[in-house]
Every structure is written in C-alpha cells, then in structure tokens.
Design a protein around this motif. Structure first.
Motif, mmCIF file in Angstrom:
data_model
loop_
_atom_site.group_PDB
_atom_site.id
_atom_site.type_symbol
_atom_site.label_atom_id
_atom_site.label_comp_id
_atom_site.label_asym_id
_atom_site.label_seq_id
_atom_site.Cartn_x
_atom_site.Cartn_y
_atom_site.Cartn_z
ATOM 1 N N ASP A 1 10.907 9.968 5.842
ATOM 2 C CA ASP A 1 12.106 10.800 5.742
ATOM 3 C C ASP A 1 13.240 10.280 6.635
ATOM 4 O OD1 ASP A 1 10.995 11.568 8.176
ATOM 5 O OD2 ASP A 1 10.622 13.631 7.557
ATOM 6 N N ALA A 2 12.915 9.323 7.497
ATOM 7 C CA ALA A 2 13.937 8.704 8.348
ATOM 8 C C ALA A 2 14.439 7.396 7.729
ATOM 9 C CB ALA A 2 13.368 8.434 9.734
ATOM 10 N N ASN A 3 14.125 7.185 6.447
ATOM 11 C CA ASN A 3 14.550 5.982 5.713
ATOM 12 C C ASN A 3 14.003 4.688 6.297
ATOM 13 O OD1 ASN A 3 15.744 6.629 3.362
ATOM 14 N ND2 ASN A 3 17.846 6.552 4.136
ATOM 15 N N THR A 4 12.793 4.744 6.842
ATOM 16 C CA THR A 4 12.131 3.535 7.310
ATOM 17 C C THR A 4 10.878 3.337 6.471
ATOM 18 O OG1 THR A 4 10.840 4.753 8.967
ATOM 19 C CG2 THR A 4 12.948 3.814 9.690
ATOM 20 N N LEU A 5 10.344 2.136 6.506
ATOM 21 C CA LEU A 5 9.104 1.843 5.795
ATOM 22 C C LEU A 5 7.951 1.749 6.776
ATOM 23 C CD1 LEU A 5 10.274 -0.924 3.293
ATOM 24 C CD2 LEU A 5 10.065 1.526 2.883
ATOM 25 N N ALA A 6 6.750 2.059 6.276
ATOM 26 C CA ALA A 6 5.532 1.936 7.071
ATOM 27 C C ALA A 6 4.418 1.469 6.147
ATOM 28 C CB ALA A 6 5.175 3.281 7.723
ATOM 29 N N VAL A 7 3.376 0.918 6.748
ATOM 30 C CA VAL A 7 2.250 0.378 5.987
ATOM 31 C C VAL A 7 0.992 1.188 6.274
ATOM 32 C CG1 VAL A 7 0.772 -1.660 5.681
ATOM 33 C CG2 VAL A 7 3.235 -1.941 6.015
ATOM 34 N N ALA A 8 0.284 1.523 5.190
ATOM 35 C CA ALA A 8 -1.014 2.199 5.289
ATOM 36 C C ALA A 8 -2.073 1.239 4.752
ATOM 37 C CB ALA A 8 -1.008 3.482 4.463
ATOM 38 N N ILE A 9 -3.125 1.035 5.523
ATOM 39 C CA ILE A 9 -4.228 0.169 5.100
ATOM 40 C C ILE A 9 -5.454 1.057 5.000
ATOM 41 C CG2 ILE A 9 -5.604 -1.871 5.677
ATOM 42 C CD1 ILE A 9 -3.180 -2.822 7.364
ATOM 43 N N LEU A 10 -5.990 1.197 3.789
ATOM 44 C CA LEU A 10 -7.079 2.144 3.550
ATOM 45 C C LEU A 10 -8.039 1.605 2.502
ATOM 46 C CD1 LEU A 10 -5.847 4.892 1.175
ATOM 47 C CD2 LEU A 10 -4.203 3.333 2.180
ATOM 48 N N PRO A 11 -9.275 2.140 2.477
ATOM 49 C CA PRO A 11 -10.255 1.668 1.495
ATOM 50 C C PRO A 11 -9.745 1.854 0.073
ATOM 51 C CG PRO A 11 -11.324 3.021 3.160
ATOM 52 C CD PRO A 11 -9.843 3.161 3.375
ATOM 53 N N VAL A 12 -10.079 0.888 -0.798
ATOM 54 C CA VAL A 12 -9.562 0.899 -2.158
ATOM 55 C C VAL A 12 -10.040 2.088 -2.981
ATOM 56 C CG1 VAL A 12 -9.204 -1.590 -2.234
ATOM 57 C CG2 VAL A 12 -11.376 -0.643 -3.054
ATOM 58 N N ASP A 13 -11.134 2.723 -2.565
ATOM 59 C CA ASP A 13 -11.649 3.867 -3.329
ATOM 60 C C ASP A 13 -11.127 5.200 -2.807
ATOM 61 O OD1 ASP A 13 -13.139 3.764 -0.926
ATOM 62 O OD2 ASP A 13 -14.877 4.692 -1.879
ATOM 63 N N LYS A 14 -10.241 5.163 -1.827
ATOM 64 C CA LYS A 14 -9.701 6.390 -1.228
ATOM 65 C C LYS A 14 -8.241 6.586 -1.627
ATOM 66 C CE LYS A 14 -13.306 7.417 1.341
ATOM 67 N NZ LYS A 14 -14.144 8.528 1.060
ATOM 68 N N THR A 15 -7.763 7.807 -1.416
ATOM 69 C CA THR A 15 -6.381 8.166 -1.699
ATOM 70 C C THR A 15 -5.667 8.428 -0.376
ATOM 71 O OG1 THR A 15 -7.077 9.202 -3.761
ATOM 72 C CG2 THR A 15 -4.911 9.818 -2.919
ATOM 73 N N LEU A 16 -4.452 7.917 -0.264
ATOM 74 C CA LEU A 16 -3.658 8.153 0.934
ATOM 75 C C LEU A 16 -3.264 9.620 1.004
ATOM 76 C CD1 LEU A 16 -2.135 6.963 3.386
ATOM 77 C CD2 LEU A 16 -0.184 6.601 1.853
ATOM 78 N N ASN A 17 -3.488 10.242 2.162
ATOM 79 C CA ASN A 17 -3.057 11.606 2.403
ATOM 80 C C ASN A 17 -1.664 11.529 3.035
ATOM 81 O OD1 ASN A 17 -2.582 14.056 4.068
ATOM 82 N ND2 ASN A 17 -4.578 14.663 3.252
ATOM 83 N N PHE A 18 -0.659 11.950 2.288
ATOM 84 C CA PHE A 18 0.722 11.809 2.740
ATOM 85 C C PHE A 18 0.993 12.575 4.034
ATOM 86 C CE2 PHE A 18 3.190 10.298 -1.244
ATOM 87 C CZ PHE A 18 2.210 9.373 -1.524
ATOM 88 N N LYS A 19 0.424 13.759 4.181
ATOM 89 C CA LYS A 19 0.653 14.545 5.398
ATOM 90 C C LYS A 19 0.058 13.855 6.619
ATOM 91 C CE LYS A 19 1.192 19.100 3.365
ATOM 92 N NZ LYS A 19 0.702 20.459 3.247
#
Length: 156
Positions: free
Chosen positions: A53-71
């Motif tokens: 929401d601050a107009n920046t980018l970030a990287v999430a690295i997670l197992p391929v069988d999982k879903t990213l939890n946005f919160k």
C-alpha cells in the motif's frame, strides 16, 4: 547463465543447479519442477512479487504447494495491505519473466520474506532465473545473501 547463477558463483554459495525440460502446457511451474526433479513439493519454493500500500515491491518465497497469505505478508513487511504486483513491473524490477523469477540476481534488491518452513530443510530449491532451471541451496545462505527474513506467510 542467468544473473541468479552468476550471483551464486560470485558469493561462493553452496549450491547445485538442476535443469529439466520445461513443458509450456504445465499448469504450475513450481509443481512441474518438483515433479520433474523428483523432489517433495514442500522443498521447492516459488518467488512471488507483491505490491504494498506504500507503492513499494516486496518478495515472498514460499513452498509451491502453498498459498500466500496477504495479511501475514503485509504484516511481515510492515504495511496494511498488499496485492500481487503488475507482471510488467515485476519483469522490469527483477529482470526475469514470470515463471522464471529467481530471488537471486534481481535488478533491484527488494524486501524479502522466506516462509518459515524453509528452516526445516538442509536445502531448498528456488528458480534459477528461467523456466526449467532450479538452484538448490541452504535456506540460511539464501537468507543471508538476500538480507531477508523468515516469517509465517502462508495459509495454514
């Protein structure tokens, strides 16, 4: 090679490269990698780029069988809301095409969170910077190289 492999060499990381023939019809690049390499899906990690929401980018690295939890990811990077980043912006910022985005060797260093589950493995697999190329390395080396943080960022 790719910027990811070049960085791994330059930093003297303890890594192995794994190549396979990418099937353009594959529904999931990460699940395809796990299957073709004969590795448990929980040990193969995908790289997702999000916009805050601050107009920046970030990287999430997670197992391929999982879903990213946005919160959880928003909390981990210190903001209120995130969403998936625009694909064109991802390619411009990282230097990689979608499906081959590596956490290593990106054009611009972004805040990076690695899912906690990586700590339970001696090595994990991440994209080597193109479809059909994976880099296997210790999660602690990935963490240190990226100045990243571990965090619980997936749905339970």
């Amino acid at each position: 090679m790719t910027p990811a492999v070049d960085l791994a060499k330059k930093r003297g990381l303890n890594y192995q490269l794994h190549e396979y023939t990418h099937d353009s019809q594959a529904a999931s690049f990460g699940l395809e990698a796990a299957e073709k390499l004969g590795v448990d899906v929980t040990q193969v990690f995908k790289t997702l780029v999000v916009s805050t929401d601050a107009n920046t980018l970030a990287v999430a690295i997670l197992p391929v069988d999982k879903t990213l939890n946005f919160k959880k990811m928003a909390k981990a990077v210190g903001c209120k809301k995130i969403q998936m980043a625009d694909p064109k912006q991802v390619e411009r910022t990282t230097g990689y095409v979608l499906g081959g985005v590596s956490p290593l060797g990106q054009k611009k260093r972004l805040t990076t969170i690695i899912d906690d589950s990586a700590q339970s493995y001696a090595t994990i697999y991440v994209s080597g910077g193109r479809r059909g190329l994976e880099i296997e390395l210790p999660p602690e080396q990935l963490l240190a190289t990226l100045t990243a943080h571990f965090g619980a960022i997936t749905d339970d």
